[in-house]
Design a protein around this motif. Structure first.
Motif, short mmCIF file in Angstrom:
data_model
loop_
_atom_site.label_atom_id
_atom_site.label_comp_id
_atom_site.label_asym_id
_atom_site.label_seq_id
_atom_site.Cartn_x
_atom_site.Cartn_y
_atom_site.Cartn_z
N PRO A 218 0.83 -1.21 0.00
CA PRO A 218 0.00 0.00 0.00
C PRO A 218 0.87 1.26 0.00
N ASP B 5 -3.32 5.65 -0.69
CA ASP B 5 -4.43 4.72 -0.39
C ASP B 5 -5.21 5.15 0.86
N TYR B 6 -4.63 6.05 1.66
CA TYR B 6 -5.37 6.54 2.83
C TYR B 6 -6.67 7.24 2.40
N MET C 232 -8.77 2.45 2.36
CA MET C 232 -8.11 1.26 1.84
C MET C 232 -6.87 0.89 2.68
N ALA C 233 -6.20 1.92 3.17
CA ALA C 233 -5.00 1.67 3.97
C ALA C 233 -4.96 2.62 5.16
N ARG D 245 -0.37 0.45 5.78
CA ARG D 245 -0.71 -0.99 5.81
C ARG D 245 -2.16 -1.10 5.37
N TYR D 246 -2.49 -2.21 4.72
CA TYR D 246 -3.87 -2.38 4.24
C TYR D 246 -4.83 -2.51 5.42
N THR D 247 -6.00 -1.92 5.26
CA THR D 247 -7.06 -2.08 6.27
C THR D 247 -7.58 -3.51 6.16
N THR D 248 -7.77 -4.14 7.31
CA THR D 248 -8.22 -5.54 7.31
C THR D 248 -9.72 -5.62 7.59
N GLN E 246 -7.14 -8.28 3.73
CA GLN E 246 -7.42 -6.88 3.44
C GLN E 246 -8.82 -6.70 2.85
N LYS F 203 -11.70 -5.29 0.34
CA LYS F 203 -11.79 -5.01 -1.11
C LYS F 203 -13.15 -4.37 -1.37
#
Lengths: 837, 302
Positions: free
Chosen positions: A35, A39-40, A57-58, A79-82, A146, A148
């Motif tokens: 990421p 992406d924030y 997204m992140a 880092r990608y949001t989970t 992550q 989507k």
């Protein structure tokens, strides 16, 4: 070994590329890009159990304390949001709501990097396959997967078949784990207390699992000797007990030790049925390099690592009645929901209840602030005075000092504000305001390590940080020296102008704020910590200064001044500036040329600064003439300063003396190296603290001019040592000195944190000592270490003015205690007169 | 202790008291010295003294008694230093008092003795007193000048008690280097002979210098010689060995610093080996002198 040159380059490249790919829901190879910061701003909308939630997204990576991790250039690490993050956003509206998240977790914690080893957080995911809605073949871990766009997630809460699939999986997994590892605490007396908080046990009841159905005869039992390694109970540590048979290998302790604390002691060892956690090279905990900080025990979700009650924290006597609050009561309070129960159970007295009476003073400005107060009932008033009266001898002078206090800021606080005193508690600085009780009430006094724990909870952190921010702002503004001489009415308008326009930044040690020659786009005000300002001339750093709390940074560039303006008069500079500022209807930021930074600035330690942008700064210059004048005078005086390199100033900054509040310095022209200072120190403290005589100082250290700075605690303005003490046994005393309480567990964190090596770890002969035989006929005594630091010979705060024995023992008047600035002035003035006191 | 402005009140007090004592002595001998027809009270003894031993007169006894009291007080400094926690005033004041009051004993002793050495016993006593005073003054002079000299001569000081351990560490480092060189020689990577040169230097110069307890006679003990020797060594070995030469030079430099510090330390504190025992002897002998004198006085009064 195959030489690297023989390895086909193409194969190597393919191998590298393959590592970046994974297969998507369609079975196609997809590139797993890391990421990026942009992406924030990209929002992802997904559905969890039919409820829609939108998340970025992140997110920026954070450390265990919730601080955003910045690299050396000040950039965040995305880092990608989970899915678990999304579920947290959906279900957690207030503290304590964490239990409502329908995704059970065992190996994951909010402040840790997800590893997805327990697989209890699995969910059913639906995505788009060739344009159609399609289910993922496997259940996937929510803690790591992550989000989507358009993703549908079904948890065990879902009533449909997907929910059923998840429930079955979680139930079976829980049963499998519980049948082998759900054990009572090894110490029977603690089991009653700990059992309700065994996360595996709680999970059993949550998903209705029944481990008894997995009878041992269903599976062929392993031979006892094959699993002997997993069955042992390690009691080698005086502080903790490790029952390997209760370990579910969730790796929480491993990450707590290695990532959160950075001790790198715990790891995995063995294979198959013998796999377990190990300390160092699989040594018993007590004989390993474990510093016994307790982070692993607090992180452990089962009874695999439990504690021996060691730390009994005594409440500090103050006005009103004091009562220790039990862990049971705390855990029922929504504010403490999410704090690990083992942490609260481990140490008694971390939180105390105080009944306070109207008219009493709960906190006094300038006192050491080791605790924060959670307001439960009553009304309170915080008052900030312009300056704290210095310690003065004699009744009359003290009375005169008190009567001259000028109120700068006053505000009423109520339980709706939740917490007060957190600024001093977190930063280790003295209290910045008086707190007076207006109406009878109750407060819960919490120690710093409890506040640290609360700050790890995202929901609490947000709440505390906003309170901290608002109060910091007021303090940062009121401490500025450039406001001197400004009429009160103008001052009030100025504060009102700046308040909504200022933002706060936290800077990591060594991080560069700006470089010489950069364009000046904002003004900084130091709130906490120190900066290093260096000016380069002819490829050499020619001048070094430091700025501490209340210091202003970047004003020269913001005014558009440079070295060539040094010999212009303040009137001349102001006249030319006003001509531009007074033009009507123009954009000041465009009309006035952007200045360049005249020096490079970096953080010397943890730094917190308030930032005012150029767009807000220029109108302020126009509106507030006294401030403008002050800024110009100050900038010109700095530009006129001696630009030659001064090794003394360089040393002063390099040795970190600027942050010393009580530096033990020996005048080497007077010192006859008799060591009376060290002997005095040893005799003063006796054997009380460690069972053996221990010195708090070493007559050795760096030199500054005629002085040698001895290795002894300097009572730094920013107490690095106090950060992260797991049992909060280190704090400030009455004279703002560092005091280490007897319940220190010897983890060594403070000694490691001290940049000046002034905290010594010494075996505590008062604590349990055991003898280990190394060779026949030889025994080695092992004692739990305990930290020791100079407390200015007044740990209990019984004296009005500290009288350190190292100073009074010196027959030659060579030893004395100074603040960093006093020492610098003494050295620069070349004064070594012993009558300086 | 550095003699500076802070000693001025002490100096003035001691000078004043000494002048007063001298005036009393003179007035006791020659009443005409007293102005305005004043005379000393009769209990201060006959004027002029009937006895040839002035110390036996009341005024002489007063001088002697005060001097002996000061001796005892001066000796109590050792006790004061040992009992740091006793609330007996600051140790700095004690040291200043020790210094200046013992200087005050010089006129008191002279006035007590009536400027005579007396018999063998009192002559011996005065000699012992002279040793004590001379060693004390020598100590004061050393403590006045040596700390500054030490500060300027030693770039970095270490904890004195650690010097033997630090020396051992240096020797260990050098021995490790010798082993590395030996290994290089054994592997036959002698090349242009650098390892051989280093081995010879280590065996003949460096290791003996670092091993010897007192290495004043070694060539490496002299800074200028050492610089020359290492310069030659650097020229004669290949570039990859030069960092090792630099390390060796550092060890020798550290050793020289420690030797110098040891010498300074011995000078700074060595005089006490004479001062303390002689002071103790002085107190004992003075005590005996006082007892014997008083006994004689009681048995044979004026």
């Amino acid at each position: 070994m195959l030489p690297t040159t023989d390895f086909p380059a193409t194969l190597a490249r393919e191998d590298e590329d393959e590592g970046l790919f994974s297969r998507d829901i369609n079975g196609q190879l997809v590139r797993l890009d890391a990421p990026v910061e942009r992406d924030y701003g990209r929002n992802i909308t997904l559905q969890i159990d039919g409820q829609s939630v939108t998340v970025p997204m992140a997110e920026p990576s954070q450390d265990a304390n919730g601080n955003i991790i910045l690299d050396l250039e000040g950039r965040t690490t995305p880092r990608y949001t989970t899915i678990y993050d999304a579920a947290t956003k959906l279900y957690v509206k207030q503290p304590g709501d964490e239990v409502k998240i329908p995704i059970p977790v065992l190996c994951h914690q909010a402040h840790m990097k997800p590893v997805a080893v327990c697989r209890l957080c699995v969910v059913q995911i639906y995505g788009q396959k060739r344009g159609k809605r399609a289910a993922e073949r496997k259940l996937l871990p929510a803690c790591q997967h992550q989000v989507k766009e358009g993703m549908e997630v079904f948890t065990m809460q879902d009533a449909g078949p997907d929910g059923e699939r998840v429930r079955k999986s979680v139930k079976t997994l829980t049963e499998l784990l519980a049948v082998d590892h759900l054990k009572p605490a090894p110490r029977a007396e603690l089991d009653k207390e700990l059992a309700p908080f065994n996360e595996l046990g709680r999970l059993l009841s949550r998903c209705g699992a029944d481990p008894s159905r997995l009878k041992s005869e269903v599976f062929s039992p392993l031979q006892p000797e094959a699993i002997a390694h997993r069955q042992r109970v390690d009691t080698s540590s005086p502080v903790f007990v490790t029952d390997h048979s209760a370990c579910v290998l969730c790796d929480r302790c491993v990450r707590a030790c290695n990532e959160v604390k950075g001790n790198n002691i715990i790891g995995r060892t063995g294979k198959g049925a013998q796999a377990s956690i190990g300390f160092d090279l699989d040594e018993p905990m007590g004989e390993s390099g474990c510093v016994q900080c307790g982070e692993c025990m607090i992180s452990c979700p089962t009874s695999a690592i439990t504690f021996n009650p060691v730390a009994s924290v005594k409440p500090v006597p103050r006005q009103g009645t004091v009562e220790k609050i039990s862990a049971e009561e705390l855990l029922k309070d929504p504010l403490f929901a999410g704090v690990p129960p083992k942490f609260l159970l481990w140490q008694e007295g971390l939180v105390v209840r105080r009944k306070v009476k109207a008219g009493s003073l709960l906190v006094h400005q300038g006192d050491p602030g080791n605790t924060a107060f959670i307001l439960r009932s009553g009304r309170y008033q915080t008052t900030v005075y312009k300056s704290v009266a210095p310690d003065k001898k004699g009744f009359f002078s003290a009375w005169m000092a008190n009567s001259s206090k000028e109120v700068v800021f006053e505000v009423e606080v109520t339980p709706a504000d939740v917490i007060v005193g957190e600024m001093s508690c977190l930063s280790g600085s003295p209290r910045s305001a008086d707190l007076k009780v207006l109406e009878d009430g109750e407060v819960w006094e919490i120690r710093r390590n409890v506040l640290d724990r609360l700050m790890r909870l995202p929901s609490q952190r947000q709440k505390f940080e906003s309170a901290y921010r608002e109060r910091s702002l007021n303090l940062a503004l009121q401490s500025l020296s450039i406001f001197e001489g400004i009429p009160k009415e103008e001052y009030t308008r100025l504060i009102d102008y700046m308040r909504p326009r200022i933002s706060f930044l936290k800077i990591n040690p060594g991080q560069v704020l700006f470089n010489q020659g950069d364009s000046a786009d904002c003004l900084y005000i130091v709130r906490l910590g120190y900066t290093r300002i260096g000016i380069r001339r002819y490829e050499q750093e020619s001048r070094v200064v430091s700025r501490g709390p209340g210091g202003l940074i970047g004003e020269i560039g913001m005014l558009g001044l440079d070295a060539g303006d040094a010999y212009r008069s303040a009137e001349e500079v102001e006249r030319s500036l006003v001509e531009v500022l007074n033009q009507d209807g123009v954009d000041l930021a465009k009309v006035l040329p952007t200045g360049v930074r005249s020096a490079s600035c970096s953080a010397l330690g943890q730094l917190e600064v308030a930032r005012l942008s150029r767009e807000d700064f220029l109108p302020m210059l126009r509106a507030f003439p006294t401030l403008r004048r002050n800024l110009i005078v100050r900038s010109l005086s700095f530009l006129k300063g001696d630009n030659n390199s001064d090794p003394i100033l360089d040393n002063y900054v390099g040795q970190g003396l600027y942050e010393g509040r009580s530096i033990l310095a020996l005048n080497m022209d007077l010192c006859i190296r008799c060591d009376e200072c060290t002997k005095g120190c040893v005799e003063q403290h006796g054997t009380h603290s460690h069972g053996v005589p221990v010195t708090r100082l070493l007559r050795d250290g760096m030199r500054l001019g005629n002085f040698m700075v001895a290795t002894s605690c300097r009572s730094c303005v920013e107490a690095h040592c106090m950060v992260g003490c797991p049992v909060d046994s280190i704090h400030r005393g009455k004279h703002l000195q560092i005091v280490i309480e007897d319940h220190c567990i010897g983890c060594g964190l403070c000694a490691n944190n001290c940049p000046y090596g002034s905290i010594f770890m010494v075996p505590n002969e008062n604590a349990p000592v055991k003898a280990v035989s190394t060779q026949p006929g030889q025994t080695l005594r092992l004692a739990q270490p305990k930290a020791v630091a100079c407390d200015l010979c007044d740990a209990e705060g019984e004296k009005d003015i500290p009288e350190p024995r190292c100073v009074s023992s010196c027959p030659h008047d060579a030893a004395d205690r100074y603040t960093g600035e006093e020492l610098l002035q003494l050295v620069l003035s070349g004064n070594s007169d012993p009558n300086r006191k | 202790m550095r003699i500076d402005r802070s000693h001025l009140p002490w100096f003035l007090t001691v000078t004043g008291v000494a002048a007063l004592a001298a005036l009393l002595y003179a007035a006791n001998q020659h009443v005409v010295f007293l102005p305005l027809g004043l005379h000393l009270p009769s209990f201060l003894g006959p004027v002029p003294p009937a006895s040839v031993t002035y110390g036996g007169t009341p005024l002489g006894l007063l001088f002697g008694g005060v001097a002996f009291g000061i001796f005892l007080f001066a000796a109590a400094l050792g006790v004061r230093k040992k009992k740091r926690l006793w609330p007996l005033g600051s140790v700095q004041t004690w040291l200043k008092a020790h210094l200046w009051l013992t200087i005050l004993t010089v006129p008191l002793v002279f006035l007590h003795s009536g400027f005579r050495l007396g018999g063998p016993h009192t002559t011996g006593l005065v000699a012992l007193y002279a040793v004590v005073m001379a060693s004390g003054v020598f100590g004061v002079v050393l403590q006045h000048f040596l700390p500054s000299l030490m500060k300027n001569s030693l770039q970095r000081e270490v904890v004195f008690e650690q010097i033997p351990f630090l020396r051992a560490e240096l020797l260990e480092e050098a021995s490790r280097l010798r082993a590395d060189v030996a290994e290089a020689l054994a592997l036959g990577v002698d090349g242009d002979g650098s390892p051989r040169i280093l081995a010879r230097f280590l065996d003949e110069e460096c290791l003996p210098y670092l091993t010897l307890k007192s290495a004043g006679s070694c060539r490496l003990g002299n800074e200028r010689n050492a610089a020359e020797m290492f310069k030659n060594l650097r020229i004669n070995v290949r570039s990859e060995w030069r960092p090792r030469v630099a390390a060796m030079e550092n060890w020798c430099q550290s050793r020289r610093m420690m030797d110098l510090q040891t010498r300074f330390q011995h000078w700074l504190h060595g005089w006490l080996l004479l001062h303390v025992p002689s002071s103790l002897a002085l107190i004992i002998v003075t005590g005996w002198h006082a007892w014997a004198g008083l006994h004689f006085l009681v048995s044979k009064p004026f």
